[in-house]
Design an enzyme around this catalytic site. Sequence first.
Site, PDB file in Angstrom:
ATOM      1  N   LYS A 194       8.881  94.158 110.777  1.00  0.00           N
ATOM      2  CA  LYS A 194       9.461  93.671 109.516  1.00  0.00           C
ATOM      3  C   LYS A 194       8.394  93.436 108.447  1.00  0.00           C
ATOM      4  O   LYS A 194       8.502  93.914 107.326  1.00  0.00           O
ATOM      5  CB  LYS A 194      10.234  92.364 109.732  1.00  0.00           C
ATOM      6  CG  LYS A 194      11.480  92.453 110.551  1.00  0.00           C
ATOM      7  CD  LYS A 194      12.325  91.205 110.435  1.00  0.00           C
ATOM      8  CE  LYS A 194      11.588  89.899 110.462  1.00  0.00           C
ATOM      9  NZ  LYS A 194      10.792  89.690 111.690  1.00  0.00           N
ATOM     10  N   THR A 195       7.386  92.666 108.817  1.00  0.00           N
ATOM     11  CA  THR A 195       6.345  92.317 107.847  1.00  0.00           C
ATOM     12  C   THR A 195       5.518  93.536 107.468  1.00  0.00           C
ATOM     13  O   THR A 195       5.272  93.803 106.290  1.00  0.00           O
ATOM     14  CB  THR A 195       5.433  91.218 108.428  1.00  0.00           C
ATOM     15  OG1 THR A 195       6.222  90.055 108.690  1.00  0.00           O
ATOM     16  CG2 THR A 195       4.326  90.863 107.451  1.00  0.00           C
TER      17      THR A 195
ATOM     18  N   HIS B 282      17.794  87.515 109.231  1.00  0.00           N
ATOM     19  CA  HIS B 282      16.430  87.558 109.753  1.00  0.00           C
ATOM     20  C   HIS B 282      15.881  88.935 109.434  1.00  0.00           C
ATOM     21  O   HIS B 282      15.970  89.869 110.228  1.00  0.00           O
ATOM     22  CB  HIS B 282      16.447  87.302 111.264  1.00  0.00           C
ATOM     23  CG  HIS B 282      15.083  87.182 111.855  1.00  0.00           C
ATOM     24  ND1 HIS B 282      14.805  87.551 113.156  1.00  0.00           N
ATOM     25  CD2 HIS B 282      13.912  86.725 111.347  1.00  0.00           C
ATOM     26  CE1 HIS B 282      13.534  87.331 113.427  1.00  0.00           C
ATOM     27  NE2 HIS B 282      12.971  86.840 112.336  1.00  0.00           N
TER      28      HIS B 282
ATOM     29  N   LYS C  54      11.338  77.991 111.285  1.00  0.00           N
ATOM     30  CA  LYS C  54      12.529  78.480 111.974  1.00  0.00           C
ATOM     31  C   LYS C  54      13.615  77.406 112.071  1.00  0.00           C
ATOM     32  O   LYS C  54      14.801  77.728 112.130  1.00  0.00           O
ATOM     33  CB  LYS C  54      12.163  78.985 113.367  1.00  0.00           C
ATOM     34  CG  LYS C  54      11.395  80.308 113.347  1.00  0.00           C
ATOM     35  CD  LYS C  54      12.121  81.393 112.566  1.00  0.00           C
ATOM     36  CE  LYS C  54      11.385  82.724 112.644  1.00  0.00           C
ATOM     37  NZ  LYS C  54      12.010  83.763 111.780  1.00  0.00           N
TER      38      LYS C  54
ATOM     39  N   SER D  56      10.644  89.495 115.715  1.00  0.00           N
ATOM     40  CA  SER D  56       9.204  89.455 115.537  1.00  0.00           C
ATOM     41  C   SER D  56       8.536  90.548 116.371  1.00  0.00           C
ATOM     42  O   SER D  56       8.866  90.754 117.543  1.00  0.00           O
ATOM     43  CB  SER D  56       8.672  88.080 115.966  1.00  0.00           C
ATOM     44  OG  SER D  56       7.283  88.031 115.860  1.00  0.00           O
TER      45      SER D  56
ATOM     46  N   ASP E  51      10.648  87.781 105.972  1.00  0.00           N
ATOM     47  CA  ASP E  51      11.282  87.267 107.192  1.00  0.00           C
ATOM     48  C   ASP E  51      12.711  86.749 107.028  1.00  0.00           C
ATOM     49  O   ASP E  51      13.525  86.952 107.918  1.00  0.00           O
ATOM     50  CB  ASP E  51      10.420  86.154 107.783  1.00  0.00           C
ATOM     51  CG  ASP E  51      10.747  85.860 109.228  1.00  0.00           C
ATOM     52  OD1 ASP E  51      10.913  86.810 110.014  1.00  0.00           O
ATOM     53  OD2 ASP E  51      10.831  84.683 109.585  1.00  0.00           O
TER      54      ASP E  51
ATOM     55  N   ARG F  36      -1.609  84.680 114.220  1.00  0.00           N
ATOM     56  CA  ARG F  36      -0.899  84.857 112.950  1.00  0.00           C
ATOM     57  C   ARG F  36      -1.694  84.271 111.782  1.00  0.00           C
ATOM     58  O   ARG F  36      -2.613  83.471 111.969  1.00  0.00           O
ATOM     59  CB  ARG F  36       0.468  84.172 113.003  1.00  0.00           C
ATOM     60  CG  ARG F  36       1.476  84.855 113.900  1.00  0.00           C
ATOM     61  CD  ARG F  36       2.795  84.115 113.899  1.00  0.00           C
ATOM     62  NE  ARG F  36       3.777  84.759 114.739  1.00  0.00           N
ATOM     63  CZ  ARG F  36       4.705  85.612 114.299  1.00  0.00           C
ATOM     64  NH1 ARG F  36       4.754  85.936 113.024  1.00  0.00           N
ATOM     65  NH2 ARG F  36       5.583  86.150 115.128  1.00  0.00           N
TER      66      ARG F  36
ATOM     67  N   ARG G 217       7.068  80.049 119.814  1.00  0.00           N
ATOM     68  CA  ARG G 217       8.238  79.172 119.754  1.00  0.00           C
ATOM     69  C   ARG G 217       8.689  78.774 121.165  1.00  0.00           C
ATOM     70  O   ARG G 217       8.411  79.463 122.137  1.00  0.00           O
ATOM     71  CB  ARG G 217       9.393  79.882 119.034  1.00  0.00           C
ATOM     72  CG  ARG G 217       9.181  80.089 117.559  1.00  0.00           C
ATOM     73  CD  ARG G 217      10.399  80.756 116.913  1.00  0.00           C
ATOM     74  NE  ARG G 217      10.587  82.125 117.391  1.00  0.00           N
ATOM     75  CZ  ARG G 217      11.471  82.497 118.303  1.00  0.00           C
ATOM     76  NH1 ARG G 217      12.268  81.587 118.859  1.00  0.00           N
ATOM     77  NH2 ARG G 217      11.571  83.760 118.669  1.00  0.00           N
TER      78      ARG G 217
END
Length: 535
Positions: A243-244, A219, A200, A239, A258, A324, A60
Amino acid sequence: MDHGLFNHKFTLASDGLETQSDVYYNLKIPQLIENALINSEGTLGKGGTLLVNTGTHTGRSPDDKFIVKDTITKHDIWWEKNKSMNEKNFDLLFQDIKKHLNKKKLYVQDLYAGADENFRFNIRVITELAWHSLFIQHLLRRHDNKGISDFVSDFTVINCPSFKANPSRHGSRTSTVIAINFMRKLVLICGTEYAGENKKSVFTVLNYLLPKQGVMPMHCSANHAIGDPSDSAIFFGLSGTGKTTLSADPNRTLIGDDEHGWSSEGIFNFEGGCYAKTVNLRPEKEPEIFSTTQKFGTVIENMVFDTSTLKLDFDDTSITPNMRCAYPLSFIENASPNSIAEAPSHVLMLTCDTYGVFPPVAKLSIGQAIFHFLSGFTSKIAGTERGVNKPQPTFSTCYGAPFMPLNPEVYGTILSKMIKNNNTNCWLINTGWIGGDHSTGNRIPLEDTRLILDSILNNKLLDIKFRIDQNFKFKVPVEVKGIAKDKLYPQQAWKDKDAFAEQARALRTLFLENFQVFYGNVAKNVQEAYDELSF
């Protein structure tokens, strides 16, 4: 209504666009892959995956994100952390993008965000790349035929990577722009092929709209006990903090990885897919995510692969550590069919401590939970943003400052209310370093974190003995089955105890300095959590 190719006279009138070229509307996965290959946008990988490279931008670009300041936004946007663009510059940008797209082939997806139909927003996404259209079809939620036929857009995203902004004309910082106009209900993205900007930007829009309806946008990832949506948990974190990985538990049902909302009725996923990091991915450690890397339609970004065998190299970070894959939730065998659950029993705040002084788990009071939520201490992991090449400690309020358009206290107040009303347990989980900082210590093993989570989610840590951490005043379990005791006492894991004390003081000072801007605007119990550290 035809869901394929419109003729050249078709006009996206409702979005202010006209094109003399072809417009493809709501193509399915095989059609989008076919178009991407015809357009030379990527390579067909094993199992029918699509292998793509995002070029210069492999993460990003938060410094190139703007919100248009107008009569709607000038009083309620958190301008200290959100960059403004004036209406004139936005209009010029839109005008120039429209001219640029006039003879471009376009792909349109009419989707929605928000699994709870009471808080659903229709999102039209217009892209010049077929693979971006495939990506956003995975990441947002798809309508049935009736939903498509009745579709009226609440917000439109126009993504044009080949257009380069002019800073002097458009008020941008560089040739890359992500500009959100809430009055016109329009997002413009240009100068970057990184697909994460699409999702996002939608998240940022929801973070502005939903609090006005009493919904807490988060988030976070989320899951619930198999067969029991009343036993749910949410995982806050930036990130790279887990989390994932941690929510994709074969012993629990995945709600999402997410972005979620928390209303008076419970929690719900904003998205319809996952966007998982694949660096160092292993089938024995993360079998659910690994399996998606050979499933038809998965978009695989910025991974090195053998051009003869198409075998992916999960360890080669020469393109970026931020490699990713994007895939629909249905690719995860134990994913929730409706992405909805009741209010969480547990809130877990994931932090990646590069100082190596946090224990792997701590229990938080409501005041401490909001203190840590507003602080958002963690580390930027290499590759997630441009220019981040090694772990960097940071404070990202609400565990997602780049996506939070409102003042942080707004989100903190709603979260506090939700936690209190639902008697939710709050925990801080450190997935960072222990026995030293990031240069001298070791990363806490994933196996240890999973053992701790299993104990939390099975309510085994609610009635055990705790100690008070001398540096941060939260409660730390004296023991957790399967975890070495010295790991629960971080100072014991350090060989140099003086160095530990110095690092702990330094981190505590950073917390206090960072939180001063919030102190006068938060509830008394949150101020008390701050005061506890001021010894």
